[in-house]
Design an enzyme around this catalytic site. Structure first.
Site, PDB file in Angstrom:
ATOM      1  N   VAL A  58       0.805  -1.227   0.000  1.00  0.00           N
ATOM      2  CA  VAL A  58       0.000   0.000   0.000  1.00  0.00           C
ATOM      3  C   VAL A  58       0.836   1.274   0.000  1.00  0.00           C
ATOM      4  O   VAL A  58       0.287   2.359  -0.167  1.00  0.00           O
ATOM      5  CB  VAL A  58      -0.948   0.047   1.224  1.00  0.00           C
ATOM      6  CG1 VAL A  58      -2.014  -1.016   1.126  1.00  0.00           C
ATOM      7  CG2 VAL A  58      -0.175  -0.059   2.526  1.00  0.00           C
ATOM      8  N   TYR A  59       2.136   1.162   0.200  1.00  0.00           N
ATOM      9  CA  TYR A  59       2.942   2.377   0.278  1.00  0.00           C
ATOM     10  C   TYR A  59       3.012   3.081  -1.075  1.00  0.00           C
ATOM     11  O   TYR A  59       3.524   2.537  -2.050  1.00  0.00           O
ATOM     12  CB  TYR A  59       4.364   2.070   0.757  1.00  0.00           C
ATOM     13  CG  TYR A  59       4.484   1.624   2.200  1.00  0.00           C
ATOM     14  CD1 TYR A  59       3.444   1.797   3.113  1.00  0.00           C
ATOM     15  CD2 TYR A  59       5.648   1.029   2.658  1.00  0.00           C
ATOM     16  CE1 TYR A  59       3.564   1.389   4.427  1.00  0.00           C
ATOM     17  CE2 TYR A  59       5.778   0.615   3.982  1.00  0.00           C
ATOM     18  CZ  TYR A  59       4.729   0.799   4.857  1.00  0.00           C
ATOM     19  OH  TYR A  59       4.853   0.391   6.167  1.00  0.00           O
ATOM     20  N   ASN A  60       2.466   4.297  -1.090  1.00  0.00           N
ATOM     21  CA  ASN A  60       2.594   5.171  -2.261  1.00  0.00           C
ATOM     22  C   ASN A  60       2.059   4.527  -3.533  1.00  0.00           C
ATOM     23  O   ASN A  60       2.678   4.583  -4.604  1.00  0.00           O
ATOM     24  CB  ASN A  60       4.048   5.612  -2.445  1.00  0.00           C
ATOM     25  CG  ASN A  60       4.644   6.158  -1.159  1.00  0.00           C
ATOM     26  OD1 ASN A  60       3.912   6.681  -0.302  1.00  0.00           O
ATOM     27  ND2 ASN A  60       5.933   6.030  -0.995  1.00  0.00           N
TER      28      ASN A  60
END
Length: 325
Positions: A58-60
């Site tokens: 889910v990061y960035n």
């Protein structure tokens, strides 16, 4: 940089893990860096002996995994580094595009490996507990991920100790893969993990990988009681839900006082404290400047007396549970 075993496994990890959430331009994080800016920071970490890296799907918008894969390939062979990523959040459309059901886990590990351009990750972690999926379904799916060769080990992140114990018991009952690590919210201004989760991990031989060891910059001085001083502090609403100035600034100010006596930045002292707490394997430190890496590396050498530890711990007050969201 010292290396240790992760929990009861034979997997050797550096005692500092570089968090890769800071890399991958995205509208959700104006302070996140592109590949060209990220590479020298990761290079300085590698040159300092760090071989352990943590990201998440889910990061960035997935860009963190993309940049992580690209940069690490330039700096190390696959055998030299340990890579962790995570699954849970909404990364795909529809009702099955999130959570810890079999459908999402199986799709997510393949998507992560495609973004990373790798055949496997070393540690595949559930990012949070999923209240809507039977634990049996989650643990069996994770077991199959390991047996397929797409992950070497599995880990968990912030949850209640009883939930972690239940998941481990389910794995044991069926002969499935157990979690070898717990990535939890733990730092000088949030120490509730010392009550149940960390003692449980010590008892069970589970590695502890604290996230936000600097309280998302609070312990590094990115804000005062009245002012936010950095881009991240001004654009990170998650921090506002985790930390409360009236409770936390007495600790922040005490850390700054003791750090000044040692002639080091507050960030170094906060990390040095965490490294010396029982059960902690490797704090996960993010960086947007080379100086952040240098401070983290220097913290490993900082000696704290029992009096120093008592002084920085003294202003702490109990908190409500946070970080499980």
């Amino acid at each position: 940089m010292e290396h240790v075993n992760l929990g009861k496994t034979g997997l050797r990890v550096s005692r500092l893990c570089l968090g890769m959430m800071s890399f991958g331009p995205h509208e959700s994080r104006p302070w996140a860096l592109g590949e060209e800016q990220a590479e020298p920071i990761v290079r300085s970490a590698v040159e300092g002996g760090i071989t352990f890296f943590d990201t998440a799907d889910v990061y960035n918008g997935g860009q963190s995994e993309v940049i992580t894969g690209r940069v690490l390939r330039k700096l190390l062979t696959r055998a030299e580094y340990v890579l962790a990523t995570k699954v849970h959040g909404q990364t795909m459309p529809g009702e099955n595009g999130r959570g810890l059901g079999r459908k999402h886990i199986m799709a997510s590990i393949d998507a992560s490996l495609a973004r990373l351009e790798l055949d496997y990750v070393d540690l595949y972690q559930i990012h949070r507990f999923d209240y809507s999926t039977p634990v049996e379904e989650t643990m069996e799916a994770l077991h199959e991920v390991v047996k397929s060769g797409k992950a070497r080990f599995i880990g968990a992140s912030s949850m209640f100790a009883w939930q972690f114990a239940k998941a481990q018991a389910v794995a044991d009952a069926h002969g499935w893969t157990r979690f070898v690590s717990m990535q939890n919210h733990y730092n000088l201004v949030y120490r509730e993990e010392e009550r149940e989760m960390i003692p449980q991990c010590i008892d069970q031989g589970v590695g502890v990988l604290p996230w936000s060891p600097l309280a998302r910059g609070l312990l590094a001085g990115n804000r005062t009681r009245t002012e936010k001083l950095t881009v991240r502090a001004n654009t990170d609403p998650f921090s506002d839900g985790l930390y409360k100035p009236e409770a936390d600034f007495p600790v922040v100010e005490r850390v700054a006082e003791v750090a000044a006596e040692h002639g080091v930045p507050s960030a170094q002292l906060a990390l040095a404290w965490l490294w010396r707490k029982p059960g902690v394997t490797a704090p996960i430190v993010g960086a947007t400047k080379a100086q952040h890496v240098e401070d983290a590396l220097a913290a490993e050498q900082l000696e704290l007396s029992p009096e120093d530890v008592a002084r920085v711990e003294e202003p702490y007050v109990p908190h409500g549970i946070s970080g499980h969201e």
